[in-house]
Design a protein around this motif. Structure first.
Motif, PDB file in Angstrom:
ATOM      1  N   ASN A 105       0.848  -1.191   0.000  1.00 48.33           N
ATOM      2  CA  ASN A 105       0.000   0.000   0.000  1.00 48.33           C
ATOM      3  C   ASN A 105       0.883   1.241   0.000  1.00 48.33           C
ATOM      4  OD1 ASN A 105       0.955   0.232   2.662  1.00 48.33           O
ATOM      5  ND2 ASN A 105      -0.842  -0.827   3.492  1.00 48.33           N
ATOM      6  N   ALA A 106       0.236   2.403   0.052  1.00 48.74           N
ATOM      7  CA  ALA A 106       0.978   3.658  -0.018  1.00 48.74           C
ATOM      8  C   ALA A 106       1.972   3.803   1.140  1.00 48.74           C
ATOM      9  CB  ALA A 106       0.005   4.839  -0.022  1.00 48.74           C
ATOM     10  N   GLY A 107       1.596   3.317   2.318  1.00 49.05           N
ATOM     11  CA  GLY A 107       2.518   3.385   3.449  1.00 49.05           C
ATOM     12  C   GLY A 107       3.770   2.564   3.216  1.00 49.05           C
ATOM     13  N   THR A 108       3.608   1.411   2.601  1.00 44.35           N
ATOM     14  CA  THR A 108       4.766   0.577   2.287  1.00 44.35           C
ATOM     15  C   THR A 108       5.697   1.293   1.328  1.00 44.35           C
ATOM     16  OG1 THR A 108       3.393  -1.401   2.550  1.00 44.35           O
ATOM     17  CG2 THR A 108       5.487  -1.665   1.396  1.00 44.35           C
ATOM     18  N   VAL A 109       5.130   1.955   0.318  1.00 42.25           N
ATOM     19  CA  VAL A 109       5.942   2.690  -0.651  1.00 42.25           C
ATOM     20  C   VAL A 109       6.688   3.834   0.025  1.00 42.25           C
ATOM     21  CG1 VAL A 109       5.887   4.025  -2.774  1.00 42.25           C
ATOM     22  CG2 VAL A 109       4.348   2.095  -2.491  1.00 42.25           C
ATOM     23  N   THR A 110       5.997   4.547   0.892  1.00 41.05           N
ATOM     24  CA  THR A 110       6.635   5.663   1.591  1.00 41.05           C
ATOM     25  C   THR A 110       7.840   5.188   2.389  1.00 41.05           C
ATOM     26  OG1 THR A 110       4.505   6.826   1.738  1.00 41.05           O
ATOM     27  CG2 THR A 110       6.256   7.525   3.245  1.00 41.05           C
ATOM     28  N   ARG A 111       7.664   4.079   3.110  1.00 43.91           N
ATOM     29  CA  ARG A 111       8.779   3.544   3.908  1.00 43.91           C
ATOM     30  C   ARG A 111       9.902   3.018   3.021  1.00 43.91           C
ATOM     31  NH1 ARG A 111       4.240   1.714   6.754  1.00 43.91           N
ATOM     32  NH2 ARG A 111       4.331  -0.319   5.708  1.00 43.91           N
ATOM     33  N   ALA A 112       9.538   2.377   1.906  1.00 47.36           N
ATOM     34  CA  ALA A 112      10.560   1.838   1.014  1.00 47.36           C
ATOM     35  C   ALA A 112      11.395   2.956   0.395  1.00 47.36           C
ATOM     36  CB  ALA A 112       9.907   0.998  -0.078  1.00 47.36           C
ATOM     37  N   LEU A 113      10.731   4.025  -0.033  1.00 47.77           N
ATOM     38  CA  LEU A 113      11.467   5.152  -0.609  1.00 47.77           C
ATOM     39  C   LEU A 113      12.330   5.851   0.442  1.00 47.77           C
ATOM     40  CD1 LEU A 113       8.715   6.665  -2.938  1.00 47.77           C
ATOM     41  CD2 LEU A 113      10.713   5.333  -3.610  1.00 47.77           C
ATOM     42  N   ALA A 114      11.777   5.977   1.637  1.00 46.43           N
ATOM     43  CA  ALA A 114      12.557   6.606   2.715  1.00 46.43           C
ATOM     44  C   ALA A 114      13.814   5.807   3.013  1.00 46.43           C
ATOM     45  CB  ALA A 114      11.688   6.741   3.966  1.00 46.43           C
ATOM     46  N   GLY A 115      13.734   4.489   2.873  1.00 45.02           N
ATOM     47  CA  GLY A 115      14.910   3.661   3.101  1.00 45.02           C
ATOM     48  C   GLY A 115      16.033   3.944   2.122  1.00 45.02           C
ATOM     49  N   TYR A 116      15.696   4.494   0.974  1.00 42.44           N
ATOM     50  CA  TYR A 116      16.704   4.880  -0.014  1.00 42.44           C
ATOM     51  C   TYR A 116      16.980   6.384   0.004  1.00 42.44           C
ATOM     52  CZ  TYR A 116      16.703   0.256  -2.179  1.00 42.44           C
ATOM     53  OH  TYR A 116      16.847  -1.093  -2.411  1.00 42.44           O
ATOM     54  N   GLY A 117      16.493   7.058   1.035  1.00 37.56           N
ATOM     55  CA  GLY A 117      16.768   8.485   1.176  1.00 37.56           C
ATOM     56  C   GLY A 117      15.861   9.376   0.366  1.00 37.56           C
ATOM     57  N   ILE A 118      14.738   8.870  -0.116  1.00 33.40           N
ATOM     58  CA  ILE A 118      13.794   9.672  -0.891  1.00 33.40           C
ATOM     59  C   ILE A 118      12.599   9.993  -0.004  1.00 33.40           C
ATOM     60  CG2 ILE A 118      12.328   9.761  -2.938  1.00 33.40           C
ATOM     61  CD1 ILE A 118      14.173   7.759  -4.259  1.00 33.40           C
ATOM     62  N   ARG A 119      12.496  11.229   0.411  1.00 35.84           N
ATOM     63  CA  ARG A 119      11.400  11.638   1.288  1.00 35.84           C
ATOM     64  C   ARG A 119      10.243  12.128   0.436  1.00 35.84           C
ATOM     65  NH1 ARG A 119       9.871  16.123   4.439  1.00 35.84           N
ATOM     66  NH2 ARG A 119      11.571  17.387   3.604  1.00 35.84           N
ATOM     67  N   THR A 120       9.069  11.584   0.671  1.00 30.36           N
ATOM     68  CA  THR A 120       7.903  11.916  -0.140  1.00 30.36           C
ATOM     69  C   THR A 120       6.869  12.669   0.691  1.00 30.36           C
ATOM     70  OG1 THR A 120       6.895   9.770   0.376  1.00 30.36           O
ATOM     71  CG2 THR A 120       8.205   9.921  -1.645  1.00 30.36           C
ATOM     72  N   VAL A 121       6.089  13.497   0.002  1.00 29.12           N
ATOM     73  CA  VAL A 121       5.003  14.223   0.662  1.00 29.12           C
ATOM     74  C   VAL A 121       3.645  13.716   0.187  1.00 29.12           C
ATOM     75  CG1 VAL A 121       6.374  16.303   1.020  1.00 29.12           C
ATOM     76  CG2 VAL A 121       5.089  16.028  -1.121  1.00 29.12           C
ATOM     77  N   GLU A 122       3.647  12.900  -0.872  1.00 22.68           N
ATOM     78  CA  GLU A 122       2.394  12.364  -1.393  1.00 22.68           C
ATOM     79  C   GLU A 122       2.679  11.067  -2.133  1.00 22.68           C
ATOM     80  OE1 GLU A 122      -0.957  13.460  -4.803  1.00 22.68           O
ATOM     81  OE2 GLU A 122       0.377  15.030  -4.020  1.00 22.68           O
ATOM     82  N   VAL A 123       1.875  10.049  -1.862  1.00 19.96           N
ATOM     83  CA  VAL A 123       1.969   8.767  -2.569  1.00 19.96           C
ATOM     84  C   VAL A 123       0.550   8.342  -2.928  1.00 19.96           C
ATOM     85  CG1 VAL A 123       2.629   6.337  -2.447  1.00 19.96           C
ATOM     86  CG2 VAL A 123       4.082   8.076  -1.372  1.00 19.96           C
ATOM     87  N   THR A 124       0.310   8.132  -4.225  1.00 14.78           N
ATOM     88  CA  THR A 124      -1.031   7.807  -4.705  1.00 14.78           C
ATOM     89  C   THR A 124      -0.994   6.518  -5.510  1.00 14.78           C
ATOM     90  OG1 THR A 124      -1.462  10.172  -4.907  1.00 14.78           O
ATOM     91  CG2 THR A 124      -3.015   8.673  -5.988  1.00 14.78           C
ATOM     92  N   PRO A 125      -1.861   5.558  -5.199  1.00 12.96           N
ATOM     93  CA  PRO A 125      -1.887   4.313  -5.990  1.00 12.96           C
ATOM     94  C   PRO A 125      -2.359   4.574  -7.414  1.00 12.96           C
ATOM     95  CG  PRO A 125      -3.027   4.040  -3.887  1.00 12.96           C
ATOM     96  CD  PRO A 125      -2.796   5.504  -4.059  1.00 12.96           C
ATOM     97  N   LEU A 126      -1.797   3.840  -8.346  1.00 13.65           N
ATOM     98  CA  LEU A 126      -2.201   3.884  -9.739  1.00 13.65           C
ATOM     99  C   LEU A 126      -2.756   2.527 -10.125  1.00 13.65           C
ATOM    100  CD1 LEU A 126       0.919   5.677 -11.288  1.00 13.65           C
ATOM    101  CD2 LEU A 126      -1.281   6.722 -10.733  1.00 13.65           C
ATOM    102  N   GLY A 127      -3.746   2.522 -10.968  1.00 10.16           N
ATOM    103  CA  GLY A 127      -4.277   1.252 -11.452  1.00 10.16           C
ATOM    104  C   GLY A 127      -3.601   0.867 -12.747  1.00 10.16           C
ATOM    105  N   GLY A 128      -4.393   0.528 -13.729  1.00 12.08           N
ATOM    106  CA  GLY A 128      -3.847   0.201 -15.031  1.00 12.08           C
ATOM    107  C   GLY A 128      -3.674  -1.282 -15.247  1.00 12.08           C
ATOM    108  N   LEU A 129      -3.302  -1.636 -16.493  1.00 14.95           N
ATOM    109  CA  LEU A 129      -3.180  -3.029 -16.883  1.00 14.95           C
ATOM    110  C   LEU A 129      -2.096  -3.746 -16.102  1.00 14.95           C
ATOM    111  CD1 LEU A 129      -4.384  -5.020 -18.939  1.00 14.95           C
ATOM    112  CD2 LEU A 129      -2.537  -4.406 -20.489  1.00 14.95           C
ATOM    113  N   ASP A 130      -1.076  -3.007 -15.671  1.00 14.81           N
ATOM    114  CA  ASP A 130       0.050  -3.631 -14.984  1.00 14.81           C
ATOM    115  C   ASP A 130      -0.257  -3.921 -13.522  1.00 14.81           C
ATOM    116  OD1 ASP A 130       2.720  -4.569 -15.214  1.00 14.81           O
ATOM    117  OD2 ASP A 130       3.424  -2.831 -14.102  1.00 14.81           O
ATOM    118  N   ALA A 131      -1.431  -3.534 -13.037  1.00 17.34           N
ATOM    119  CA  ALA A 131      -1.711  -3.645 -11.611  1.00 17.34           C
ATOM    120  C   ALA A 131      -1.732  -5.083 -11.118  1.00 17.34           C
ATOM    121  CB  ALA A 131      -3.056  -2.973 -11.293  1.00 17.34           C
TER     122      ALA A 131
END
Length: 372
Positions: A105-131
């Motif tokens: 989920n979005a929280g998982t993405v936020t933590r994963a990016l933070a682990g690589y030093g990328i601080r985010t202020v917004e994370v939004t799920p995307l759908g699409g065929l690849d989902a």
């Protein structure tokens, strides 16, 4: 109910020599109630548990089954039947009430990016065929940079062994499974996708810039790219897509193929058109380096069918003539069977049975007067 239908006794009723450990069990033997309950509980609980916890509960279920044979309460087939019954009950429970899919989920993405030093202020799920094959997100960094993040879970519960066997038997495997050729761990998959994207960039193909590719958690994959401000050809209305954009799309594909790379999933969803009308190729998770000619021909037919179904056959062919050449397109169309295309392309050809013939006539008008 099963016990009453079968009516088979326990080992003392069926064998001349047997050994009872502990007190003798009464009643009928087939199926083992202990085995059925243990396996049903393990089946129902598994989606809610970590991998380590699942190993524990399934080990306990197995020991329960084995112990019933050891103490002389059941024959092996009693236990096997009970385990099968328990698994069926657990599977029915999930079918009726659902189960967690293990998707990030979005929280998982936020933590994963933070682990690589990328601080985010917004994370939004995307759908699409690849989902289906990966979780996709739009992220905005603290500096305001838009990013695209793809997370490939280590365990995708819609791709277990039974599911993969079914896909192979029904010829729906391969590209639609969400695994690149050769499969492999999830973190290796995103690293491979990043590598193919970088090869394409080196060949002059317009591909989103790779920010990072690596692992998160216990082996899941994380791919981060610069987000292209635009929408895919799947999402755009045909009237707002210029002929020049379609022609530029074919130019990008021609460059990709000249570098020996096959995209492997070149549908409308894999072409993003930015705000300036420039096409970008995305989703290289099925791509192959040093690809065979038949793989590149499948790319051409996949894109040709996708564009023709949405923008019209004449526009699709017109845009491809200069960049790819009518002769090469006609050869690809003749050499590529429908079964080599993705599910989406096959569905569009089924919906329009005359589309393939129409494309062949446009590419080679003389073929309209040939017999057969």
């Amino acid at each position: 109910v099963v016990k009453g239908l079968i009516g088979r006794g326990r080992p003392p009723d069926l064998l001349d020599e047997y050994k009872i450990r502990g007190s003798a069990a009464g009643g009928l033997g087939y199926v083992s109630g202990h085995a059925a309950v243990a396996v049903a509980v393990a089946t129902i609980a598994s989606p809610y548990l970590s991998r380590r916890a699942r190993r524990v509960v399934w080990t306990l279920a197995f020991l329960t089954c084995a112990s019933r044979v050891y103490v002389g309460a059941h024959l092996p087939l009693d236990v096997v039947g009970g385990a099968a019954l328990g698994w069926g009950v657990g599977a029915l429970f999930h079918l009726l009430f659902g189960a967690p899919g293990g998707r990030p989920n979005a929280g998982t993405v936020t933590r994963a990016l933070a682990g690589y030093g990328i601080r985010t202020v917004e994370v939004t799920p995307l759908g699409g065929l690849d989902a289906r094959r990966a979780a996709r997100f739009r992220a905005v960094t603290a500096a305001g940079e838009p990013l695209f993040a793809k997370l490939v879970p280590r365990e995708r519960r819609d791709a277990d062994l039974a599911y993969r066997v079914w896909q192979v038997l029904t010829r729906k495997g391969g590209r639609e499974q969400g695994r690149p050729p050769g499969g492999g761990p999830a973190d290796g998959q995103v690293e491979r996708e990043a590598y193919l994207g970088l090869l394409a960039v080196a060949a002059g193909v317009r591909v989103p810039r790779v920010v990072l590719a690596g692992r998160y958690g216990g082996g899941s994959g994380l791919l981060v790219q610069r987000l292209v401000p635009g929408r895919s050809l799947e999402e755009r209305d045909p009237a707002e897509v210029a002929d020049a954009t379609l022609a530029a799309t074919w130019e990008q594909v021609a460059r990709l193929h000249q570098a020996g790379i096959a995209h492997g999933d070149l549908g409308r969803h894999s072409v993003v058109v930015d705000d300036d009308g420039r096409p970008w190729l995305v989703d290289f998770d099925h791509a192959r380096a040093v690809a065979a000619e038949r793989a590149r021909q499948a790319d051409l037919v996949e894109l040709l069918v996708g564009l023709a179904a949405r923008f019209g056959a004449e526009r699709a062919v017109a845009g491809a003539r200069e960049a790819v050449g009518a002769e090469r397109l006609a050869a690809a169309l003749a050499a590529t069977p429908t079964s080599a295309l993705t599910r989406a392309a096959r569905a569009e050809l089924r919906a329009r049975p005359d589309l393939r013939d129409e494309l062949a006539r446009l590419l080679d008008p003389a073929s309209a007067s040939r017999p057969g």
